[in-house]
Every structure is written in structure tokens, then in C-alpha cells.
Design a protein around this motif. Structure first.
Motif, PDB file in Angstrom:
ATOM      1  N   ILE A 114       0.890  -1.081  -0.092  1.00 18.26           N
ATOM      2  CA  ILE A 114       0.027   0.004  -0.066  1.00 18.26           C
ATOM      3  C   ILE A 114       0.895   1.212   0.016  1.00 18.26           C
ATOM      4  O   ILE A 114       1.548   1.555   0.901  1.00 18.26           O
ATOM      5  CB  ILE A 114      -1.105  -0.038   1.119  1.00 18.26           C
ATOM      6  CG1 ILE A 114      -1.741  -1.398   1.540  1.00 18.26           C
ATOM      7  CG2 ILE A 114      -2.073   1.105   1.056  1.00 18.26           C
ATOM      8  CD1 ILE A 114      -2.506  -1.980   0.319  1.00 18.26           C
ATOM      9  N   GLU A 115       1.239   1.703  -1.137  1.00 21.62           N
ATOM     10  CA  GLU A 115       1.822   2.932  -1.319  1.00 21.62           C
ATOM     11  C   GLU A 115       1.713   4.203  -0.404  1.00 21.62           C
ATOM     12  O   GLU A 115       3.058   4.763  -0.140  1.00 21.62           O
ATOM     13  CB  GLU A 115       2.022   3.269  -2.815  1.00 21.62           C
ATOM     14  CG  GLU A 115       2.206   2.404  -3.948  1.00 21.62           C
ATOM     15  CD  GLU A 115       3.767   1.925  -4.139  1.00 21.62           C
ATOM     16  OE1 GLU A 115       4.608   2.829  -3.863  1.00 21.62           O
ATOM     17  OE2 GLU A 115       3.955   0.603  -4.411  1.00 21.62           O
ATOM     18  N   ASP A 116       0.611   4.569  -0.008  1.00 25.44           N
ATOM     19  CA  ASP A 116       0.593   6.013   0.784  1.00 25.44           C
ATOM     20  C   ASP A 116       0.427   5.806   2.039  1.00 25.44           C
ATOM     21  O   ASP A 116      -0.124   6.638   2.603  1.00 25.44           O
ATOM     22  CB  ASP A 116      -0.590   6.673  -0.108  1.00 25.44           C
ATOM     23  CG  ASP A 116      -1.683   5.921  -0.604  1.00 25.44           C
ATOM     24  OD1 ASP A 116      -1.707   4.590  -0.662  1.00 25.44           O
ATOM     25  OD2 ASP A 116      -2.584   6.531  -1.166  1.00 25.44           O
ATOM     26  N   PHE A 117       0.740   4.528   2.718  1.00 22.13           N
ATOM     27  CA  PHE A 117       0.682   4.402   4.151  1.00 22.13           C
ATOM     28  C   PHE A 117       2.129   4.302   4.703  1.00 22.13           C
ATOM     29  O   PHE A 117       3.046   3.471   4.079  1.00 22.13           O
ATOM     30  CB  PHE A 117      -0.087   3.225   4.707  1.00 22.13           C
ATOM     31  CG  PHE A 117       0.096   3.357   6.262  1.00 22.13           C
ATOM     32  CD1 PHE A 117      -1.220   3.907   6.998  1.00 22.13           C
ATOM     33  CD2 PHE A 117       1.012   2.622   6.886  1.00 22.13           C
ATOM     34  CE1 PHE A 117      -1.057   3.924   8.117  1.00 22.13           C
ATOM     35  CE2 PHE A 117       0.810   2.492   8.197  1.00 22.13           C
ATOM     36  CZ  PHE A 117      -0.318   3.031   8.949  1.00 22.13           C
ATOM     37  N   ASN A 118       2.763   5.222   5.714  1.00 21.08           N
ATOM     38  CA  ASN A 118       4.053   5.118   6.241  1.00 21.08           C
ATOM     39  C   ASN A 118       3.854   5.752   7.614  1.00 21.08           C
ATOM     40  O   ASN A 118       3.486   6.803   7.667  1.00 21.08           O
ATOM     41  CB  ASN A 118       4.889   6.032   5.174  1.00 21.08           C
ATOM     42  CG  ASN A 118       6.336   6.137   5.667  1.00 21.08           C
ATOM     43  OD1 ASN A 118       6.656   6.221   6.823  1.00 21.08           O
ATOM     44  ND2 ASN A 118       7.294   5.973   4.839  1.00 21.08           N
ATOM     45  N   LYS A 119       4.115   5.074   8.428  1.00 21.04           N
ATOM     46  CA  LYS A 119       4.188   5.425   9.824  1.00 21.04           C
ATOM     47  C   LYS A 119       5.214   5.514  10.728  1.00 21.04           C
ATOM     48  O   LYS A 119       6.101   4.427  10.909  1.00 21.04           O
ATOM     49  CB  LYS A 119       3.057   4.769  10.667  1.00 21.04           C
ATOM     50  CG  LYS A 119       3.028   5.145  11.939  1.00 21.04           C
ATOM     51  CD  LYS A 119       2.394   6.472  12.237  1.00 21.04           C
ATOM     52  CE  LYS A 119       2.181   6.998  13.819  1.00 21.04           C
ATOM     53  NZ  LYS A 119       1.988   8.440  13.963  1.00 21.04           N
ATOM     54  N   THR A 120       5.800   6.395  11.237  1.00 21.99           N
ATOM     55  CA  THR A 120       7.394   6.611  12.034  1.00 21.99           C
ATOM     56  C   THR A 120       7.030   6.590  13.382  1.00 21.99           C
ATOM     57  O   THR A 120       6.357   7.518  13.849  1.00 21.99           O
ATOM     58  CB  THR A 120       8.054   7.461  11.145  1.00 21.99           C
ATOM     59  OG1 THR A 120       8.452   7.469   9.805  1.00 21.99           O
ATOM     60  CG2 THR A 120       9.381   7.531  12.115  1.00 21.99           C
ATOM     61  N   ILE A 121       7.658   6.076  14.109  1.00 23.96           N
ATOM     62  CA  ILE A 121       7.738   6.022  15.483  1.00 23.96           C
ATOM     63  C   ILE A 121       8.916   6.122  16.128  1.00 23.96           C
ATOM     64  O   ILE A 121       9.993   5.621  15.455  1.00 23.96           O
ATOM     65  CB  ILE A 121       6.847   5.011  16.221  1.00 23.96           C
ATOM     66  CG1 ILE A 121       7.589   3.400  16.019  1.00 23.96           C
ATOM     67  CG2 ILE A 121       5.395   4.747  15.754  1.00 23.96           C
ATOM     68  CD1 ILE A 121       6.801   2.356  16.729  1.00 23.96           C
ATOM     69  N   LYS A 122       9.275   6.781  17.152  1.00 20.70           N
ATOM     70  CA  LYS A 122      10.576   7.012  17.751  1.00 20.70           C
ATOM     71  C   LYS A 122      10.595   6.575  19.259  1.00 20.70           C
ATOM     72  O   LYS A 122       9.606   6.893  20.111  1.00 20.70           O
ATOM     73  CB  LYS A 122      11.016   8.241  17.708  1.00 20.70           C
ATOM     74  CG  LYS A 122      11.212   8.968  16.169  1.00 20.70           C
ATOM     75  CD  LYS A 122      11.758  10.262  16.075  1.00 20.70           C
ATOM     76  CE  LYS A 122      12.024  10.665  14.844  1.00 20.70           C
ATOM     77  NZ  LYS A 122      13.190  10.112  14.351  1.00 20.70           N
ATOM     78  N   TYR A 123      11.530   5.908  19.783  1.00 19.42           N
ATOM     79  CA  TYR A 123      11.663   5.586  20.936  1.00 19.42           C
ATOM     80  C   TYR A 123      13.160   5.086  21.297  1.00 19.42           C
ATOM     81  O   TYR A 123      14.076   5.218  20.469  1.00 19.42           O
ATOM     82  CB  TYR A 123      10.622   4.242  21.149  1.00 19.42           C
ATOM     83  CG  TYR A 123      11.087   2.872  20.380  1.00 19.42           C
ATOM     84  CD1 TYR A 123      11.935   2.035  20.780  1.00 19.42           C
ATOM     85  CD2 TYR A 123      10.257   3.077  18.876  1.00 19.42           C
ATOM     86  CE1 TYR A 123      11.877   1.041  19.838  1.00 19.42           C
ATOM     87  CE2 TYR A 123      10.684   2.064  18.246  1.00 19.42           C
ATOM     88  CZ  TYR A 123      11.228   0.834  18.608  1.00 19.42           C
ATOM     89  OH  TYR A 123      11.659  -0.344  17.813  1.00 19.42           O
ATOM     90  N   ASN A 124      13.313   4.789  22.653  1.00 17.17           N
ATOM     91  CA  ASN A 124      14.617   4.543  23.122  1.00 17.17           C
ATOM     92  C   ASN A 124      14.905   2.936  23.302  1.00 17.17           C
ATOM     93  O   ASN A 124      13.924   2.183  24.017  1.00 17.17           O
ATOM     94  CB  ASN A 124      14.924   5.361  24.384  1.00 17.17           C
ATOM     95  CG  ASN A 124      15.224   6.779  24.024  1.00 17.17           C
ATOM     96  OD1 ASN A 124      16.006   7.141  22.896  1.00 17.17           O
ATOM     97  ND2 ASN A 124      14.842   7.888  25.032  1.00 17.17           N
ATOM     98  N   VAL A 125      16.053   2.602  22.948  1.00 13.82           N
ATOM     99  CA  VAL A 125      16.316   1.143  23.118  1.00 13.82           C
ATOM    100  C   VAL A 125      17.443   1.163  24.128  1.00 13.82           C
ATOM    101  O   VAL A 125      18.628   1.518  23.545  1.00 13.82           O
ATOM    102  CB  VAL A 125      16.573   0.336  21.785  1.00 13.82           C
ATOM    103  CG1 VAL A 125      17.041  -1.133  22.290  1.00 13.82           C
ATOM    104  CG2 VAL A 125      15.284   0.332  20.965  1.00 13.82           C
ATOM    105  N   ARG A 126      17.499   0.673  25.270  1.00 12.35           N
ATOM    106  CA  ARG A 126      18.761   0.968  26.094  1.00 12.35           C
ATOM    107  C   ARG A 126      19.398   2.264  26.128  1.00 12.35           C
ATOM    108  O   ARG A 126      20.650   2.282  25.891  1.00 12.35           O
ATOM    109  CB  ARG A 126      19.473  -0.423  25.867  1.00 12.35           C
ATOM    110  CG  ARG A 126      19.107  -1.638  26.243  1.00 12.35           C
ATOM    111  CD  ARG A 126      19.918  -2.968  26.024  1.00 12.35           C
ATOM    112  NE  ARG A 126      20.081  -3.372  24.635  1.00 12.35           N
ATOM    113  CZ  ARG A 126      19.417  -3.924  23.935  1.00 12.35           C
ATOM    114  NH1 ARG A 126      18.213  -4.232  24.245  1.00 12.35           N
ATOM    115  NH2 ARG A 126      19.639  -4.186  22.830  1.00 12.35           N
ATOM    116  N   GLY A 127      18.539   3.254  25.929  1.00 17.58           N
ATOM    117  CA  GLY A 127      19.171   4.571  25.979  1.00 17.58           C
ATOM    118  C   GLY A 127      19.679   5.218  24.851  1.00 17.58           C
ATOM    119  O   GLY A 127      20.081   6.275  24.567  1.00 17.58           O
TER     120      GLY A 127
END
Length: 146
Positions: A72-85
Motif C-alpha cells: 500500500i504505497e501511501d501509508f507510512n508511519k514512523t515512531i521513535k523510542y529508546n532502546v537501552r538509552g
């Protein structure tokens, strides 16, 4: 793609299928750590695009290949989080399994998989940010009647 040298970047697909007019999502259970549930995803290699990474990781982790999926070309979701700092960015793309009889073949990284509707998917996925990604996929699919 500007990311700092110490930032981790990953990409993957939220894969869904239609069964009896109901959307089901593919979740994989890791064979390490707390055995958490997640869509197929992995680290972006140098020079690789998010789409290339998502395709590679999906094939490695589930056996599903580009020919098995409708991206599905027009779906794109970015998330940001921390992994061990360390800051991590994860990009989720959306794809539909074309042939329902395509088998899922897990790699050593995962011990189980399930096709589940949204409510069950959100219960299996512990991270709130990933639950929000799944809900956004569901909303997108309903609005676009895919």
C-alpha cells in the motif's frame, strides 16, 4: 535520510489479510527476550531504503516475499523510542497478503505467529506506540476501503 550515527533505524511491514470481510494482522513472537509480539521488521542496512529493508526483513522473518504482498504505497508511519538509552526510529509500511494460502515460515528469531483482528493485535503488542500504528493502519484501511 538524515539520521545521526548513533541512532538506530528499523523498517518493517504491517501485513494484513482479509478473511470473511475482516482484517487480520500478522504478528510474530520473538524467540528472545520477553517473547514480545511485533510485525516483521529489522535494522536498515547502509544504502538500503526503508522499503528494501521491510521487504528483506519480511522475507527473512516470515518467508513472505514481495510477490506475496500488495504494498500500500501511501501509508507510512514512523515512531521513535529508546532502546537501552539509544534513540531508535522505526518505519512501518503497509502490505496486504495477496494469496491467503501462502504459508508463514518463521526464522530462528521468532517462535510463533498469529493472524489476529485489531483488538487482539493490540492486546498482544505491549508497546503503546505500536498499538497506535496498528490502529492507524485499521483507520487507513477503513477510510480507503481496501
Amino acid at each position: 535520510m538524515s539520521s545521526s550515527a548513533n541512532e538506530l533505524r528499523a523498517s518493517g511491514f504491517v501485513i494484513f489479510r482479509m478473511v470473511c470481510n475482516q482484517i487480520e494482522y500478522l504478528l510474530l513472537q520473538t524467540s528472545y527476550g520477553k517473547h514480545h509480539w511485533t510485525p516483521p521488521k529489522g535494522h536498515v542496512d547502509p544504502g538500503e531504503s526503508d522499503l528494501e529493508t521491510a521487504l528483506r526483513e519480511t522475507e527473512e522473518e516470515s518467508g513472505l516475499r514481495k510477490m506475496d504482498l500488495h504494498i500500500i504505497e501511501d501509508f507510512n508511519k514512523t515512531i521513535k523510542y529508546n532502546v537501552r538509552g539509544t534513540p531508535k526510529t522505526a518505519v512501518y509500511l503497509l502490505a496486504e497478503l495477496i494469496r491467503l494460502d501462502t504459508p508463514v515460515k518463521l526464522s530462528d528469531e521468532h517462535q510463533d505467529f498469529k493472524w489476529v483482528p485489531l483488538d487482539k493485535a493490540c492486546k498482544l503488542v505491549e508497546h503503546q506506540t505500536l498499538q497506535e500504528v496498528l490502529k492507524e493502519c485499521s483507520t487507513f484501511l477503513q477510510q480507503n476501503r481496501i
